[in-house]
Structure formats: C-alpha cells, structure tokens
Motif scaffolding. Structure first.
Motif, PDB file in Angstrom:
ATOM      1  N   LEU A 153      85.348 113.590  49.582  1.00  0.00           N
ATOM      2  CA  LEU A 153      85.104 112.132  49.149  1.00  0.00           C
ATOM      3  C   LEU A 153      84.474 111.999  48.067  1.00  0.00           C
ATOM      4  N   ILE A 154      83.227 112.857  47.886  1.00  0.00           N
ATOM      5  CA  ILE A 154      82.640 112.460  46.660  1.00  0.00           C
ATOM      6  C   ILE A 154      83.224 113.068  45.387  1.00  0.00           C
ATOM      7  N   ASP A 155      83.959 113.947  45.571  1.00  0.00           N
ATOM      8  CA  ASP A 155      84.967 114.622  44.378  1.00  0.00           C
ATOM      9  C   ASP A 155      85.940 113.589  44.117  1.00  0.00           C
ATOM     10  N   SER A 156      86.402 112.930  45.146  1.00  0.00           N
ATOM     11  CA  SER A 156      87.651 112.009  44.990  1.00  0.00           C
ATOM     12  C   SER A 156      87.147 110.610  44.373  1.00  0.00           C
ATOM     13  N   LEU A 157      85.720 110.180  44.667  1.00  0.00           N
ATOM     14  CA  LEU A 157      85.369 109.212  44.172  1.00  0.00           C
ATOM     15  C   LEU A 157      85.082 109.246  42.545  1.00  0.00           C
ATOM     16  N   GLY A 158      84.977 110.628  42.166  1.00  0.00           N
ATOM     17  CA  GLY A 158      84.707 110.711  40.970  1.00  0.00           C
ATOM     18  C   GLY A 158      86.012 110.913  39.910  1.00  0.00           C
ATOM     19  N   GLN A 159      87.143 110.936  40.516  1.00  0.00           N
ATOM     20  CA  GLN A 159      88.401 111.082  39.753  1.00  0.00           C
ATOM     21  C   GLN A 159      88.642 109.927  38.705  1.00  0.00           C
ATOM     22  N   ARG A 163      88.253 105.563  39.016  1.00  0.00           N
ATOM     23  CA  ARG A 163      87.306 104.694  37.884  1.00  0.00           C
ATOM     24  C   ARG A 163      88.156 103.500  37.406  1.00  0.00           C
ATOM     25  N   ALA A 164      89.573 104.043  37.201  1.00  0.00           N
ATOM     26  CA  ALA A 164      90.541 103.030  36.690  1.00  0.00           C
ATOM     27  C   ALA A 164      90.825 102.069  37.772  1.00  0.00           C
ATOM     28  N   ALA A 165      90.702 102.195  39.046  1.00  0.00           N
ATOM     29  CA  ALA A 165      91.010 101.237  40.100  1.00  0.00           C
ATOM     30  C   ALA A 165      89.618 100.287  39.932  1.00  0.00           C
ATOM     31  N   VAL A 166      88.452 101.001  39.980  1.00  0.00           N
ATOM     32  CA  VAL A 166      87.298 100.029  39.770  1.00  0.00           C
ATOM     33  C   VAL A 166      87.225  99.270  38.544  1.00  0.00           C
ATOM     34  N   ALA A 167      87.896  99.636  37.346  1.00  0.00           N
ATOM     35  CA  ALA A 167      87.962  98.787  36.218  1.00  0.00           C
ATOM     36  C   ALA A 167      88.926  97.835  36.395  1.00  0.00           C
ATOM     37  N   LYS A 168      89.776  97.890  37.379  1.00  0.00           N
ATOM     38  CA  LYS A 168      90.701  96.865  37.361  1.00  0.00           C
ATOM     39  C   LYS A 168      90.157  95.697  38.390  1.00  0.00           C
ATOM     40  N   GLY A 169      89.205  96.119  38.960  1.00  0.00           N
ATOM     41  CA  GLY A 169      88.385  94.925  39.994  1.00  0.00           C
ATOM     42  C   GLY A 169      88.785  95.057  41.391  1.00  0.00           C
ATOM     43  N   PRO A 171      88.718  95.593  45.206  1.00  0.00           N
ATOM     44  CA  PRO A 171      87.486  95.609  46.228  1.00  0.00           C
ATOM     45  C   PRO A 171      86.986  97.085  46.657  1.00  0.00           C
ATOM     46  N   GLU A 172      85.844  97.064  47.016  1.00  0.00           N
ATOM     47  CA  GLU A 172      85.091  98.370  47.411  1.00  0.00           C
ATOM     48  C   GLU A 172      86.246  99.214  48.428  1.00  0.00           C
ATOM     49  N   TRP A 173      86.600  98.490  49.548  1.00  0.00           N
ATOM     50  CA  TRP A 173      87.149  98.960  50.523  1.00  0.00           C
ATOM     51  C   TRP A 173      88.437  99.572  49.943  1.00  0.00           C
ATOM     52  N   ARG A 174      89.379  98.997  49.028  1.00  0.00           N
ATOM     53  CA  ARG A 174      90.629  99.363  48.662  1.00  0.00           C
ATOM     54  C   ARG A 174      90.085 100.732  47.643  1.00  0.00           C
ATOM     55  N   VAL A 175      89.258 100.660  47.115  1.00  0.00           N
ATOM     56  CA  VAL A 175      88.769 101.942  46.201  1.00  0.00           C
ATOM     57  C   VAL A 175      88.497 103.118  47.190  1.00  0.00           C
ATOM     58  N   VAL A 176      87.740 102.896  48.295  1.00  0.00           N
ATOM     59  CA  VAL A 176      87.269 103.658  49.179  1.00  0.00           C
ATOM     60  C   VAL A 176      88.751 104.370  50.083  1.00  0.00           C
TER      61      VAL A 176
END
Length: 262
Positions: A153-159, A163-169, A171-176
């Motif tokens: 999960l740490i490796d996936s969160l750094g893909q 980062r594109a999903a976070v930049a689009k705004g 929610p955190e639960w969707r990103v996870v």
C-alpha cells in the motif's frame, strides 16, 4: 497375541510390504473411495475423519476471517501513518506475531483465560470456546498479511495515478480505495498459503484447547499409530489448501483485469 496372528494381520493389511508399495496400495484404495480402517477406533477411517472435519472448518474459517480483518486494519493504518507511532506499533505487532511460536501463544491465551475467567479454556460447546483458539491461530497470519499489505500500500500510494487522483481533489477514502485495488493483489495470492499455515497451526492449537478437529485427531492417530486415519487427515487438509488456492486465483482474476487477460 501370537506371532502367527500378527503376521496374518500384517499380511491382510499389506503392512509386510515395502513402504512405497503400501502407499501405492492405499492410493488405489483411496481413488475407489476406500480410505482404510482405524485400528484404534475399530471403524472405517473416513467416518472418523468426517466427524472431525466440521470442527476444523469452523475454527479455520473463523481464524482466517479474524486474520484478514486485523491485517486490513493494521495494514491500512500503518501505511497511512508511515514513519509515525501507529506505524511503529503495527510493525511491533507484526514482529511479535511472526516470531511467537504457536505453543507460546496458546499458553499465553490460556493464562489470560485463567486470570480473567472471561472465556473457557477448553471444549467446543458454545461460541465462547471458539474465541481463544481463533485468536491464537489468527495472530501469526494477521501479522504476515499486515506486513505485506503495508509495503504494497505504501508503494501504491506513491504511484503517479494516485498523485493525479489527489491533485483532482478526490476524497481520501477514494484515493485509498484506488490504491488498495493494486495493493491487495499479493494478499489475495497469499490467502491459500495462509490457510495452509492455519491448518498446520491447528494441530497444536486444537490439542491445547481440546477442540475436536482434524488437528487433535492427527495427534491422537500418530500417538496410537493409527496409520490410515493420519493419512486421511493429511489428504483432506491438502485438498482444502488446493481449493483455497483455486478460489484465491479466482478472486485475484476478479480484482485485477490484467490477470484475466493472460
């Protein structure tokens, strides 16, 4: 018993032949549905094994469900708090869970039950008798799966797509959730191996807690040299591992479209 009677019994059951020949004869009988005879219980070995298989399935499924729940909880918390104190606690739990032998974990749970008098220490009469054996079995599997999920999960969160999903705004639960789709693949693949570990650990746990299952039956049959019962227990446990790996592959294909394309 006279020596002539012993020789006749050994000849009738093929015990006077070489071990490979004995195994081949047993295998041919098993393919025909004849799984041998229990000398200690004086009954067909298959009927004795079928009486105990339900207890092992209940214990193994309960421990497996608890291990998955703990692994997902600790793995996600640890990955989202990498380098902070929740991550450190999760790593310590994983280290202790992987290092603690099943016998010591069983003794610890027994001491806890004696000290608190909250749970029974043996038997299989109610659901409360299932708690301690399930926890004892689930701890090493949960530690192993949580450690694997944390790294993935740490490796996936750094893909980049995260980062594109976070930049689009998002929610955190969707990103996870998006990161979890990829991180969970190794955990699904290891599910069959985990089940094999649970079945091997059940041999000790069932005997310690007096749980009527295949594990305690294997120990009793080995102590009484009840050959066919021990063979049938190992055969059935191997079948469960094969089935678990098959369903793990199906779940992996459902979760990852890349696997379906191969």
């Amino acid at each position: 018993i006279s020596s002539e009677t012993v020789k006749k019994l050994r000849s009738d059951y093929g015990l006077d032949r070489a071990l490979p020949v004995q195994y081949w004869l047993w295998l041919k009988q098993a393919l025909k549905g004849d799984f041998g005879y229990s000398f200690a219980q004086r009954r067909p070995a298959s009927s004795l094994v079928l009486e105990r298989v339900g207890g092992t399935l209940v214990l193994t499924v309960s421990a497996f469900a608890l291990a998955l729940f703990l692994a997902l909880l600790l793995g996600v918390i640890s990955a989202l708090n990498a380098g902070r104190w929740p991550d450190g606690l999760s790593l310590w739990f994983s280290l202790i869970g992987l290092s603690l032998p099943t016998v010591l974990a069983s003794i610890g749970c027994l001491y806890f039950a004696f000290w608190t008098v909250w749970l029974p220490v043996g038997g299989a009469d109610t659901w409360r008798h299932l708690v301690l054996p399930s926890i004892t079995l689930a701890i090493p599997s949960a530690a192993f799966l949580a450690r694997t999920l944390r790294l993935e999960l740490i490796d996936s969160l750094g893909q980049p797509y995260i980062r594109a999903a976070v930049a689009k705004g998002l929610p955190e639960w969707r990103v996870v959730w998006h990161a979890m789709r990829n991180a969970i693949n190794p955990v699904i693949s290891l599910a069959g191996v985990t089940l094999g570990g649970l079945l091997s650990g059940a041999v000790v746990v069932e005997k310690v807690f007096g749980w009527p299952g295949l594990g305690s039956l294997i120990v009793d049959s080995l102590l009484s040299r009840d050959l066919y019962v021990a063979l049938d227990c190992v055969l059935l446990a191997s079948f469960f591992v094969i089935v678990a790996n098959f369903f793990a592959d199906l779940l992996l294909a459902l979760n990852d479209p890349r696997v379906r394309c191969r």
